[in-house]
Design an enzyme around this catalytic site. Structure first.
Site, PDB file in Angstrom:
ATOM      1  N   CYS A  66       0.900   1.961  14.098  1.00  0.00           N
ATOM      2  CA  CYS A  66       0.660   2.975  13.051  1.00  0.00           C
ATOM      3  C   CYS A  66       0.896   2.384  11.655  1.00  0.00           C
ATOM      4  O   CYS A  66       0.627   3.018  10.641  1.00  0.00           O
ATOM      5  CB  CYS A  66       1.584   4.162  13.299  1.00  0.00           C
ATOM      6  SG  CYS A  66       1.264   5.547  12.213  1.00  0.00           S
ATOM      7  N   LYS A 122     -10.675  -4.751  18.895  1.00  0.00           N
ATOM      8  CA  LYS A 122      -9.250  -5.069  19.038  1.00  0.00           C
ATOM      9  C   LYS A 122      -8.768  -4.855  20.471  1.00  0.00           C
ATOM     10  O   LYS A 122      -7.599  -4.989  20.765  1.00  0.00           O
ATOM     11  CB  LYS A 122      -8.427  -4.247  18.041  1.00  0.00           C
ATOM     12  CG  LYS A 122      -8.846  -4.478  16.574  1.00  0.00           C
ATOM     13  CD  LYS A 122      -7.857  -3.923  15.575  1.00  0.00           C
ATOM     14  CE  LYS A 122      -8.389  -4.093  14.158  1.00  0.00           C
ATOM     15  NZ  LYS A 122      -7.336  -4.175  13.144  1.00  0.00           N
ATOM     16  N   PRO A 160      -2.281 -12.385  10.438  1.00  0.00           N
ATOM     17  CA  PRO A 160      -2.615 -12.158  11.851  1.00  0.00           C
ATOM     18  C   PRO A 160      -2.862 -10.672  12.081  1.00  0.00           C
ATOM     19  O   PRO A 160      -2.265  -9.829  11.403  1.00  0.00           O
ATOM     20  CB  PRO A 160      -1.354 -12.623  12.599  1.00  0.00           C
ATOM     21  CG  PRO A 160      -0.265 -12.638  11.585  1.00  0.00           C
ATOM     22  CD  PRO A 160      -0.913 -12.857  10.245  1.00  0.00           C
ATOM     23  N   ASN A 169       0.852  -1.196   0.000  1.00  0.00           N
ATOM     24  CA  ASN A 169       0.000   0.000   0.000  1.00  0.00           C
ATOM     25  C   ASN A 169       0.885   1.242   0.000  1.00  0.00           C
ATOM     26  O   ASN A 169       2.109   1.135  -0.023  1.00  0.00           O
ATOM     27  CB  ASN A 169      -0.944  -0.019   1.208  1.00  0.00           C
ATOM     28  CG  ASN A 169      -0.169  -0.089   2.506  1.00  0.00           C
ATOM     29  OD1 ASN A 169       0.539   0.840   2.865  1.00  0.00           O
ATOM     30  ND2 ASN A 169      -0.256  -1.229   3.201  1.00  0.00           N
ATOM     31  N   ILE A 207      -2.225  -5.673  16.122  1.00  0.00           N
ATOM     32  CA  ILE A 207      -2.666  -4.816  17.239  1.00  0.00           C
ATOM     33  C   ILE A 207      -3.740  -5.526  18.073  1.00  0.00           C
ATOM     34  O   ILE A 207      -3.784  -5.364  19.297  1.00  0.00           O
ATOM     35  CB  ILE A 207      -3.136  -3.433  16.747  1.00  0.00           C
ATOM     36  CG1 ILE A 207      -3.150  -2.414  17.888  1.00  0.00           C
ATOM     37  CG2 ILE A 207      -4.511  -3.470  16.133  1.00  0.00           C
ATOM     38  CD1 ILE A 207      -2.020  -1.485  17.893  1.00  0.00           C
ATOM     39  N   PHE A 267      -4.418   2.693  15.085  1.00  0.00           N
ATOM     40  CA  PHE A 267      -4.857   3.686  14.107  1.00  0.00           C
ATOM     41  C   PHE A 267      -6.014   3.073  13.324  1.00  0.00           C
ATOM     42  O   PHE A 267      -6.119   1.846  13.235  1.00  0.00           O
ATOM     43  CB  PHE A 267      -3.721   4.048  13.139  1.00  0.00           C
ATOM     44  CG  PHE A 267      -2.879   5.201  13.621  1.00  0.00           C
ATOM     45  CD1 PHE A 267      -2.044   5.055  14.722  1.00  0.00           C
ATOM     46  CD2 PHE A 267      -2.932   6.429  12.987  1.00  0.00           C
ATOM     47  CE1 PHE A 267      -1.279   6.108  15.180  1.00  0.00           C
ATOM     48  CE2 PHE A 267      -2.166   7.500  13.425  1.00  0.00           C
ATOM     49  CZ  PHE A 267      -1.337   7.341  14.522  1.00  0.00           C
TER      50      PHE A 267
HETATM   51  O1  PMT Z   1       2.767   6.143   6.650  1.00  0.00           O
HETATM   52  P1  PMT Z   1       2.101   7.440   6.212  1.00  0.00           P
HETATM   53  O2  PMT Z   1       2.236   7.672   4.724  1.00  0.00           O
HETATM   54  O3  PMT Z   1       2.564   8.624   7.039  1.00  0.00           O
HETATM   55  O4  PMT Z   1       0.521   7.293   6.449  1.00  0.00           O
HETATM   56  C1  PMT Z   1       0.039   7.149   7.755  1.00  0.00           C
HETATM   57  C2  PMT Z   1      -1.038   6.059   7.875  1.00  0.00           C
HETATM   58  C3  PMT Z   1      -2.233   6.422   7.017  1.00  0.00           C
HETATM   59  C4  PMT Z   1      -0.462   4.698   7.419  1.00  0.00           C
HETATM   60  C5  PMT Z   1      -1.412   5.982   9.392  1.00  0.00           C
HETATM   61  O5  PMT Z   1      -1.864   7.231   9.818  1.00  0.00           O
HETATM   62  C6  PMT Z   1      -2.506   4.936   9.636  1.00  0.00           C
HETATM   63  O6  PMT Z   1      -3.692   5.200   9.573  1.00  0.00           O
HETATM   64  N1  PMT Z   1      -2.094   3.683   9.949  1.00  0.00           N
HETATM   65  C7  PMT Z   1      -3.007   2.531  10.066  1.00  0.00           C
HETATM   66  C8  PMT Z   1      -3.330   2.030   8.696  1.00  0.00           C
HETATM   67  C9  PMT Z   1      -4.233   0.807   8.737  1.00  0.00           C
HETATM   68  O7  PMT Z   1      -3.826  -0.245   8.362  1.00  0.00           O
HETATM   69  O8  PMT Z   1      -5.414   1.039   9.272  1.00  0.00           O
HETATM   70  P2  PMT Z   1      -6.558  -0.124   9.466  1.00  0.00           P
HETATM   71  O9  PMT Z   1      -7.772   0.639   9.810  1.00  0.00           O
HETATM   72  O10 PMT Z   1      -6.578  -1.025   8.267  1.00  0.00           O
HETATM   73  O11 PMT Z   1      -6.049  -0.959  10.696  1.00  0.00           O
HETATM   74  C10 PMT Z   1      -6.466  -0.672  12.030  1.00  0.00           C
HETATM   75  C11 PMT Z   1      -5.341  -0.968  13.013  1.00  0.00           C
HETATM   76  O12 PMT Z   1      -5.029  -2.355  12.953  1.00  0.00           O
HETATM   77  C12 PMT Z   1      -4.060  -0.232  12.737  1.00  0.00           C
HETATM   78  O13 PMT Z   1      -3.504   0.141  13.975  1.00  0.00           O
HETATM   79  C13 PMT Z   1      -3.187  -1.280  12.048  1.00  0.00           C
HETATM   80  O14 PMT Z   1      -1.797  -1.058  12.304  1.00  0.00           O
HETATM   81  C14 PMT Z   1      -3.660  -2.544  12.729  1.00  0.00           C
HETATM   82  N2  PMT Z   1      -3.527  -3.778  11.939  1.00  0.00           N
HETATM   83  C15 PMT Z   1      -4.212  -3.946  10.782  1.00  0.00           C
HETATM   84  C16 PMT Z   1      -4.129  -5.149  10.117  1.00  0.00           C
HETATM   85  C17 PMT Z   1      -3.325  -6.185  10.642  1.00  0.00           C
HETATM   86  N3  PMT Z   1      -3.214  -7.342  10.018  1.00  0.00           N
HETATM   87  N4  PMT Z   1      -2.647  -5.978  11.776  1.00  0.00           N
HETATM   88  C18 PMT Z   1      -2.729  -4.799  12.426  1.00  0.00           C
HETATM   89  O15 PMT Z   1      -2.096  -4.616  13.470  1.00  0.00           O
END
Ligand code: PMT
Length: 401
Positions: free
Chosen positions: A275, A343, A306, A211, A309, A325
């Protein structure tokens, strides 16, 4: 605000008309009983005389890297170690450029390279020079290296132009310097693990799914914590960013690798911040050889990765304070609050990534949610946002039993 009494400050002056204001800054510092040593570039002496600066600061002024007399009194490395803070006012475009590339071709640039003290920069230049992309890139690079900035202000310039480029007033610089000391090292008791950047999920030896995450947000958070003295581990996917000084960096590629490193780190740190933009799915069977072009269509079977977070949030022993995030394109608040609960997080930072916002950009805005409340952090650059976010996390962390 902490006063600067007995603090050892190097005031660096570079060539610019605003140099005359630095005399007032030095006077303010001395009035508040700071110890001041002044370092001037050759160009600065065209605007203010070393004799004036010596009289105001109460110390001999350092001018040259190759002056045996000055080196005898206090050598440049000694001066770099002596300083508890360095303030460069005014900082010219030329000096910022030299600082960015790490040049050490005069006393002041050498001192900046040799010191471990925090550096506060008060830029001053013609508004067009300030607006130039290269100057802005230099400022961003210096900010990413942990240097602090004050100004410049907007208004009428000595050259007659009107715009952003005037050096901040001495009182403003003095207050920014005091804040620097206030904020310093108040989190030395704290350890923080942060994930950042994207993950890459291999398809075959030459292709992957990923991504647009640049890692900027996660790196800015790491920098904001380390500047305040916290012990920081940054687990990052493949990004093109410099590690902030004193941060331990662990490089990973895939979500599975990040999961393994993050779970290990989570139980060793008091705060965990997710993040990273972790891929939700990976390819079920990674091809051992490059997949050859054949028919008009190709299908890839994806299986779930997996959830890092969520696994940290659900830890039953040595669970850190856990901050996630949420990157959403619609129903931001609803989806973020759902993730907060599902979570098992202590806080979630929702960002609206619709229309290509946030990913890879310099700026962001966040809507924070926790079980008892929420708060919006308005649009600003990611470094400033990270500093505000650290304050919010610390407040919640301290009020959690
Ligand atoms: O890196 P930049 O260009 O500065 O951009 C910042 C950002 C947009 C990446 C950052 O601000 C952000 O939003 N990060 C989380 C991105 C994300 O994957 O969001 P999500 O809504 O899909 O996931 C929710 C949370 O679960 C996040 O904390 C993510 O890290 C976590 N996750 C998701 C999937 C997974 N398999 N494991 C995780 O831990």
């Amino acid at each position: 605000m902490q006063q600067l009494q007995a603090k050892r400050i190097v005031v660096g002056i570079t060539g610019g008309i605003a140099a005359y204001k630095s005399i007032e800054l030095i006077r303010l510092l001395r009035k508040n009983n700071a110890e001041v040593r002044v370092v001037v570039t050759h160009a600065a002496t065209e605007f203010v005389t070393p004799l004036t600066l010596q009289a105001i600061s109460g110390n001999a002024v350092s001018q040259s890297l190759l002056d045996p007399q000055a080196e005898l009194a206090m050598g440049h490395i000694e001066l770099a170690k002596w300083a508890q803070a360095v303030v460069i006012a005014p900082a010219s475009a030329d000096f910022l450029a030299r600082l960015t590339v790490g040049m050490a071709n005069d006393l002041l640039s050498t001192l900046c390279l040799a010191t471990k003290a925090p550096i506060l920069i008060a830029p001053a230049m013609n508004q067009q020079m300030f607006a130039q992309t290269i100057t802005q890139q230099n400022l961003a690079a210096l900010s990413a290296r942990g240097m602090a900035f004050i100004g410049p202000n907007s208004g009428e310039q000595a050259c007659g132009d009107i715009g952003v480029g005037r050096m901040s007033e001495p009182q403003e610089i003095y207050e920014a310097l005091s804040k620097l000391f206030d904020q310093q090292q108040d989190l030395t008791y704290l350890s923080v693990a942060i994930t950042a950047g994207p993950t890459r999920e291999a398809i075959d030896p030459v292709r992957y799914i990923s991504n647009h995450s640049s890692g900027k947000m996660g790196f800015a958070i790491a920098q904001a914590f380390v500047e305040r003295g916290a012990k920081v581990t940054l687990i990052t996917g493949p990004v093109n960013l410099i590690t902030p000084p004193n941060v331990k960096r662990i490089n990973v590629i895939s979500a599975e690798e990040m999961h393994q490193q993050a779970l290990q780190c989570a139980i060793e740190h008091q705060i965990f911040i997710g993040c990273a933009a972790v891929a939700d799915y990976r390819v079920a069977e990674v091809a051992q050889q490059k997949i050859k072009k054949s028919g008009d269509e190709i299908s890839l079977k994806l299986i779930k990765n997996p959830d890092i977070i969520a696994d940290v949030g659900h830890l039953t022993a040595n669970r850190p304070f856990t901050v996630g995030f949420a990157a959403e394109t619609e129903h931001i608040e609803k989806y973020a609050q759902d993730k907060l609960q599902r979570k098992k997080l202590d806080m979630i930072c929702a960002n609206d990534v619709s229309g290509g916002q946030v990913f890879g950009q310099e700026q962001n805005r966040l809507h924070l949610f926790w079980s008892q409340g929420n708060k919006r952090l308005p649009l600003t650059n990611k470094n400033d946002l990270a500093k505000q976010l650290v304050n919010e996390i610390i407040t919640r962390f301290k009020s959690t039993p």
